[in-house]
Every structure is written in C-alpha cells, then in structure tokens.
Design a protein around this motif. Structure first.
Motif, PDB file in Angstrom:
ATOM      1  N   SER A   7      93.628  65.879  15.186  1.00  0.00           N
ATOM      2  CA  SER A   7      94.565  64.259  16.066  1.00  0.00           C
ATOM      3  C   SER A   7      95.150  63.788  14.808  1.00  0.00           C
ATOM      4  CB  SER A   7      93.633  63.175  16.279  1.00  0.00           C
ATOM      5  OG  SER A   7      92.855  63.498  17.619  1.00  0.00           O
ATOM      6  N   HIS A   8      95.063  63.875  13.485  1.00  0.00           N
ATOM      7  CA  HIS A   8      95.886  63.074  12.027  1.00  0.00           C
ATOM      8  C   HIS A   8      96.942  63.880  11.584  1.00  0.00           C
ATOM      9  CE1 HIS A   8      95.107  58.652  12.621  1.00  0.00           C
ATOM     10  NE2 HIS A   8      93.938  59.205  13.188  1.00  0.00           N
ATOM     11  N   ALA A   9      96.040  65.364  12.317  1.00  0.00           N
ATOM     12  CA  ALA A   9      97.272  66.903  11.431  1.00  0.00           C
ATOM     13  C   ALA A   9      98.697  66.213  11.815  1.00  0.00           C
ATOM     14  CB  ALA A   9      96.092  68.148  10.988  1.00  0.00           C
ATOM     15  N   GLY A  10      99.150  67.130  10.093  1.00  0.00           N
ATOM     16  CA  GLY A  10     100.301  67.285  10.928  1.00  0.00           C
ATOM     17  C   GLY A  10     100.743  68.346  11.361  1.00  0.00           C
ATOM     18  N   ASP A  11     101.634  68.632  11.641  1.00  0.00           N
ATOM     19  CA  ASP A  11     102.691  69.850  13.155  1.00  0.00           C
ATOM     20  C   ASP A  11     101.440  70.985  12.403  1.00  0.00           C
ATOM     21  OD1 ASP A  11     102.806  67.579  14.614  1.00  0.00           O
ATOM     22  OD2 ASP A  11     105.262  67.751  14.293  1.00  0.00           O
ATOM     23  N   GLN A  12     102.638  71.260  11.444  1.00  0.00           N
ATOM     24  CA  GLN A  12     101.281  73.061  11.311  1.00  0.00           C
ATOM     25  C   GLN A  12     100.433  72.947  10.871  1.00  0.00           C
ATOM     26  OE1 GLN A  12     104.467  75.760  11.004  1.00  0.00           O
ATOM     27  NE2 GLN A  12     102.854  76.246  10.969  1.00  0.00           N
ATOM     28  N   THR A  13      99.283  71.469   9.864  1.00  0.00           N
ATOM     29  CA  THR A  13      98.880  72.376  10.240  1.00  0.00           C
ATOM     30  C   THR A  13      98.022  71.737  11.410  1.00  0.00           C
ATOM     31  OG1 THR A  13      98.815  70.691   7.708  1.00  0.00           O
ATOM     32  CG2 THR A  13      96.665  70.223   8.770  1.00  0.00           C
ATOM     33  N   ALA A  14      98.889  71.225  11.885  1.00  0.00           N
ATOM     34  CA  ALA A  14      97.806  71.757  13.660  1.00  0.00           C
ATOM     35  C   ALA A  14      97.371  72.497  14.090  1.00  0.00           C
ATOM     36  CB  ALA A  14      98.037  70.012  14.275  1.00  0.00           C
ATOM     37  N   LEU A  15      98.612  73.212  14.139  1.00  0.00           N
ATOM     38  CA  LEU A  15      99.142  74.530  14.469  1.00  0.00           C
ATOM     39  C   LEU A  15      98.294  75.766  13.466  1.00  0.00           C
ATOM     40  CD1 LEU A  15     103.169  74.380  14.863  1.00  0.00           C
ATOM     41  CD2 LEU A  15     101.323  74.890  17.208  1.00  0.00           C
ATOM     42  N   ARG A  26     100.602  72.367  23.979  1.00  0.00           N
ATOM     43  CA  ARG A  26     100.405  73.644  24.779  1.00  0.00           C
ATOM     44  C   ARG A  26      99.493  74.537  23.708  1.00  0.00           C
ATOM     45  NH1 ARG A  26     106.104  73.554  25.087  1.00  0.00           N
ATOM     46  NH2 ARG A  26     106.759  73.578  27.614  1.00  0.00           N
ATOM     47  N   ALA A  27      99.604  74.459  21.858  1.00  0.00           N
ATOM     48  CA  ALA A  27      99.111  75.457  21.687  1.00  0.00           C
ATOM     49  C   ALA A  27      96.980  75.436  21.856  1.00  0.00           C
ATOM     50  CB  ALA A  27      98.950  75.464  19.812  1.00  0.00           C
ATOM     51  N   CYS A  28      96.992  74.008  21.607  1.00  0.00           N
ATOM     52  CA  CYS A  28      95.533  74.125  21.408  1.00  0.00           C
ATOM     53  C   CYS A  28      95.477  73.738  23.022  1.00  0.00           C
ATOM     54  CB  CYS A  28      95.709  71.599  21.601  1.00  0.00           C
ATOM     55  SG  CYS A  28      94.187  71.382  22.279  1.00  0.00           S
ATOM     56  N   ALA A  29      95.751  73.621  24.307  1.00  0.00           N
ATOM     57  CA  ALA A  29      95.430  74.166  25.139  1.00  0.00           C
ATOM     58  C   ALA A  29      95.377  75.185  25.886  1.00  0.00           C
ATOM     59  CB  ALA A  29      96.560  73.449  26.645  1.00  0.00           C
ATOM     60  N   GLU A  30      96.419  76.832  25.532  1.00  0.00           N
ATOM     61  CA  GLU A  30      95.856  77.473  25.009  1.00  0.00           C
ATOM     62  C   GLU A  30      94.988  78.410  24.716  1.00  0.00           C
ATOM     63  OE1 GLU A  30      99.879  78.723  23.823  1.00  0.00           O
ATOM     64  OE2 GLU A  30     100.969  78.132  25.814  1.00  0.00           O
ATOM     65  N   LYS A  31      94.351  77.520  23.656  1.00  0.00           N
ATOM     66  CA  LYS A  31      92.739  77.440  23.359  1.00  0.00           C
ATOM     67  C   LYS A  31      91.942  77.629  23.651  1.00  0.00           C
ATOM     68  CE  LYS A  31      91.746  80.198  19.327  1.00  0.00           C
ATOM     69  NZ  LYS A  31      92.210  80.117  17.781  1.00  0.00           N
ATOM     70  N   GLY A  32      92.450  77.350  24.285  1.00  0.00           N
ATOM     71  CA  GLY A  32      90.732  76.383  25.148  1.00  0.00           C
ATOM     72  C   GLY A  32      90.653  74.111  25.140  1.00  0.00           C
ATOM     73  N   GLY A  33      91.676  74.408  24.325  1.00  0.00           N
ATOM     74  CA  GLY A  33      90.642  72.194  24.144  1.00  0.00           C
ATOM     75  C   GLY A  33      91.518  71.700  24.958  1.00  0.00           C
ATOM     76  N   VAL A  34      90.769  70.454  24.480  1.00  0.00           N
ATOM     77  CA  VAL A  34      91.023  69.600  25.289  1.00  0.00           C
ATOM     78  C   VAL A  34      92.369  67.898  24.554  1.00  0.00           C
ATOM     79  CG1 VAL A  34      89.559  68.287  24.567  1.00  0.00           C
ATOM     80  CG2 VAL A  34      90.258  67.115  26.929  1.00  0.00           C
ATOM     81  N   ASN A  47      91.117  64.641  20.036  1.00  0.00           N
ATOM     82  CA  ASN A  47      90.901  64.006  20.655  1.00  0.00           C
ATOM     83  C   ASN A  47      91.319  62.573  20.628  1.00  0.00           C
ATOM     84  OD1 ASN A  47      89.411  61.972  18.272  1.00  0.00           O
ATOM     85  ND2 ASN A  47      87.874  63.571  18.373  1.00  0.00           N
ATOM     86  N   HIS A  48      92.132  62.183  20.184  1.00  0.00           N
ATOM     87  CA  HIS A  48      93.195  60.832  20.356  1.00  0.00           C
ATOM     88  C   HIS A  48      94.556  60.665  19.688  1.00  0.00           C
ATOM     89  CE1 HIS A  48      91.330  60.695  16.330  1.00  0.00           C
ATOM     90  NE2 HIS A  48      92.462  59.271  15.658  1.00  0.00           N
ATOM     91  N   HIS A  96      87.052  59.226  21.725  1.00  0.00           N
ATOM     92  CA  HIS A  96      87.190  58.260  20.664  1.00  0.00           C
ATOM     93  C   HIS A  96      86.993  56.838  20.745  1.00  0.00           C
ATOM     94  CE1 HIS A  96      89.169  58.797  16.313  1.00  0.00           C
ATOM     95  NE2 HIS A  96      89.201  57.724  16.709  1.00  0.00           N
ATOM     96  N   GLU A  97      86.113  56.370  20.447  1.00  0.00           N
ATOM     97  CA  GLU A  97      85.549  55.292  20.372  1.00  0.00           C
ATOM     98  C   GLU A  97      85.092  54.867  18.986  1.00  0.00           C
ATOM     99  OE1 GLU A  97      87.199  53.541  22.140  1.00  0.00           O
ATOM    100  OE2 GLU A  97      86.729  54.084  24.257  1.00  0.00           O
ATOM    101  N   HIS A  98      85.016  53.377  18.241  1.00  0.00           N
ATOM    102  CA  HIS A  98      84.771  53.313  17.072  1.00  0.00           C
ATOM    103  C   HIS A  98      83.932  51.091  17.935  1.00  0.00           C
ATOM    104  CE1 HIS A  98      86.944  55.029  14.180  1.00  0.00           C
ATOM    105  NE2 HIS A  98      87.825  54.361  15.413  1.00  0.00           N
ATOM    106  N   THR A  99      83.017  51.606  17.845  1.00  0.00           N
ATOM    107  CA  THR A  99      81.371  50.834  18.547  1.00  0.00           C
ATOM    108  C   THR A  99      81.219  49.339  18.055  1.00  0.00           C
ATOM    109  OG1 THR A  99      79.925  51.912  18.305  1.00  0.00           O
ATOM    110  CG2 THR A  99      81.688  52.441  20.054  1.00  0.00           C
ATOM    111  N   PHE A 100      81.550  49.259  16.567  1.00  0.00           N
ATOM    112  CA  PHE A 100      81.214  48.300  15.885  1.00  0.00           C
ATOM    113  C   PHE A 100      82.042  46.998  16.463  1.00  0.00           C
ATOM    114  CE2 PHE A 100      85.603  47.511  13.725  1.00  0.00           C
ATOM    115  CZ  PHE A 100      85.671  47.238  12.397  1.00  0.00           C
TER     116      PHE A 100
END
Length: 406
Positions: free
Chosen positions: A235-243, A276-284, A256-257, A68-72
């Motif tokens: 990254s910017h989602a609320g906790d329940q929305t993220a889950l 944990r949920a992100c990792a258990e799904k194979g995410g990063v 990603n950030h 995650h970057e903003h190269t401007f």
C-alpha cells in the motif's frame, strides 16, 4: 446510527474497557480520550426501509472484513499526542466495535508513531512493546479474539465476536534481520507492508523522488514472508517497488488501503499498472477512506461517494473479484491527527494542495460507521448479494487462504 447497526451483527459485549484490570493513575497515566461514538454527527447513507432491512440481513449473515483499520482511541487533546504515545499504551474502542457490523478487522496498530524511545517510529523494541501491550489488553476480554489461522475468522462470526488480524504497515523494524519476521509471526502478525512512505532496507516508499525498486534483502524478506504465511502488502510502496514485490512473491500480494490514481492523481493512489499487476497475481485491492485520500474530480469534497468512485473504477479495471475495503480509520479527530503528524508520516507529500479540506469524512468517520454505510451504498446502487458478499469479505478470504500457513 448506533440503533440501526445494533439490529444487524451485534456482538456479544460485556462492557469491558481497555486496561480495566489496572488502576488508572497508579499503573499508568490517564488521558481524556476522544468519544468512541457520536464525536461528530452520525450519518446513515440514505436507503429505503426495505433496503435497510436487506442491509441488516447482509450484516447479520455475511462475513464482514475490513482490510485496514486503527481501532485505538486518540486523546481528545491532540496537543498531548506525543506525550501520550511515549507512554506506549493504546486503548481499543471495544464498545463502538461491538456495533460496527464487522466480524474481522485487520488491526494495524500505530507503529509509525511508536515513540517510546524515538520520535521516528518503527523501532524494533517499540513495536514489540506496542504489540505486547495491545494483545495483553485483548487477552483480558472476550469479544475480540486474536486471529492466527483461517478458522479463527469464521469462528468469530459464529460466536458473535470480532477477529483481530495482526497487521503492520511497514517492515522497517526488522532492519536487516530476516529472523525478526519469524518473531513477529510468533507475536501474531499475519500481514505486513514492505515499507511505509519512506524507504527502508527492503525498498522505496511512495514519498521518495526516485524509486530503486525492491532490494536484494527485500526479495529475501518477501520470500521469508511467503514461507511463514505472512500476507505481503504494498500500500505504501513506490510504484516500482510494488511491481517488483508482486513479481517476486510466489503468492498473491495485497494493496490493503489505497485508491486509484486514475481517479485522483497523487502518489498515495495506485496507478493502473500496479492495480492490474496485483489483480493478475490473484491479489485484492482494499479502498481506503482516510481523510483527504480517495477524493475525485467529480466529488472533490471527500465523502462516501468519492470513496466509492475509487471502488467502482478499480472494479471496472480488474474485476469485482479483486476489490475490497480497507477504510484506514480510527477513533478521534483523524484530520487533526494528520495535521499534528504531517511531517512525521509524510502525509502532505501524498495530497494535492488544491483539494477541498474536510473536518471529517461524512459516513466513514470511524471503524464503527464505515461498513454499515458501505453496504447501504452498495444496496442502494443495486449491487447483487453475491457481489456484495465478495467485496465485503469473500475476496479477502480467498487471498488469506492462499497466503496464510495451512
């Protein structure tokens, strides 16, 4: 800093400057931009000569990916920022990026501040304009390539170039139109956040006092992104929305950030349950370094040590196979820009009033400075070459191979 970075992973750069094929003052209004390098005193994380040689070898040989970057480049006078943004033309720091040590950059553009037709940002026509203008500029030079398939990432490394992965922090601009996801994919977008800090048609952002979770339309959008080959981000989602998003997606989801709420308790950081949920799904999970974000009680003055405390906490929580770096930096006065946009981007709602203010994050000030110092820190702390290879690129590549179109 620049001399050291040039030893390892120096890119083939011919001196191109953004929009040099046009005439300033005739084709577009010219603004004085911030310095690409040495805007503030440069800083190299302290290592021995032997360790520095190892750092340069790693930068040269291994794939370096920023999630995650903003190269401007921001205008030097931030009082001109809103006027500058209304012109709809962002300049990329090609010269600085040539010395960044990076092979792949998730370019997130600036669409929360795409203000050609509206001060609110995220409007469909403004986003399309922003993407088209930036990719037009990129098409006129040779160092940065537009990444659309996995092979583009490894090709950039082989050819001494940088692959730009098109990314958007929110899906707000699609409104209730699923086919707009297809259009964005056609423009080159390969990863997208469900929402920014405010709620949209898909779900609730982290700013909201109540999180209703992923909407029915949000589930349809996640399913469409899975089919298209767009990596879904929360990254910017609320906790329940993220889950809910992680549960709905048939493929790994990224953060990603962000950082760990277990280290610094703000809404901008993610709780253990989401990590944990992100990792258990194979995410990063990519650790971010935007000013006043990844602070810690041990290091209340935001710097590389507080940033890396979030990294180590997350790695210990879910395993080093699920951690990477998404510094979320830019070229210019990042703190001043946050102050300018405090109401616009809901920045203050995700910070603690008791935190120590910094003028910039030492060692992580812009996209050209971050990764050499991150690698120095990892080498100095005794991380193995294999683990460094995972967190600086390997983990991300695994997720992209599972989420992008074959």
């Amino acid at each position: 800093m620049a001399e050291l970075i040039q030893k390892g992973n120096q890119k083939v750069y011919d001196g191109y400057k953004s929009f040099q094929y046009l005439e300033a003052g005739v084709d577009y209004k010219s603004y004085t931009l911030a310095k690409e390098v040495d805007r503030v005193p440069s800083f190299s994380y302290p290592v021995t000569n032997e360790q520095e040689n190892e750092v340069q070898t790693i930068l040269e040989e291994d794939l370096m990916i920023s999630m995650h970057e903003h190269t401007f480049i921001a205008p030097e006078d931030l009082n001109q920022f809103y006027e500058f943004r209304r012109q709809g033309r962002d300049f990329t720091a090609f010269e600085a990026l040539s010395r960044s040590g990076l092979d792949v950059i998730f370019e997130n553009f600036m669409d929360g501040t795409a203000m050609i037709t509206s001060l609110a940002g995220w409007k469909w026509s403004d986003v399309i304009h922003d993407l088209g203008i930036r990719f037009s500029d990129i098409a006129h030079q040779d160092m940065v390539i537009k990444a659309e398939r996995i092979e583009d990432l490894s090709r950039a490394k082989r050819e001494g170039k940088i692959a730009f992965v098109g990314a958007l922090e929110s899906a707000s601009m699609i409104e209730n139109e699923l086919d707009r996801l297809d259009v964005l994919y056609g423009f080159g977008i390969r990863t997208m956040g469900v929402c920014y800090s405010e709620s949209n048609m898909l779900g609730s952002g982290l700013r909201e006092p109540k999180d209703a979770g992923l909407s029915v339309f949000g589930k349809q959008a996640v399913e469409r992104m899975n089919k298209l080959g767009i990596t879904v981000d929360v990254s910017h989602a609320g906790d329940q929305t993220a889950l809910d998003t992680i549960e709905t997606s048939t493929k790994p989801v990224t953060i990603n950030h962000a950082g760990a709420r277990g280290v610094w308790d703000t809404k901008r950081m993610k709780p253990d349950s989401v990590i944990r949920a992100c990792a258990e799904k194979g995410g990063v999970i990519g650790i971010e370094a935007a000013p006043h974000s990844t602070i810690s009680e041990n290091h209340p003055h935001h710097n590389i040590d507080s940033f890396m405390e979030h990294f180590e906490y997350t790695a210990n929580l879910v395993g080093i196979e699920h951690v990477a770096f998404g510094p979320d930096t830019l070229f210019g006065d990042h703190v001043g820009l946050h102050d300018t946009l405090a109401g616009q981007l809901s920045i203050k709602s995700a910070q603690k009033s008791s935190m120590e203010r910094v003028d910039y994050v030492k060692g992580l000030e812009n996209p050209a400075e971050c990764f050499p110092n991150i690698v120095r820190w990892l080498v100095a702390k005794g991380y193995s070459r294999e683990d460094i290879r995972k967190v600086t690129g390997g983990n991300i590549m695994r997720v992209l191979k599972e989420t992008w179109a074959k």
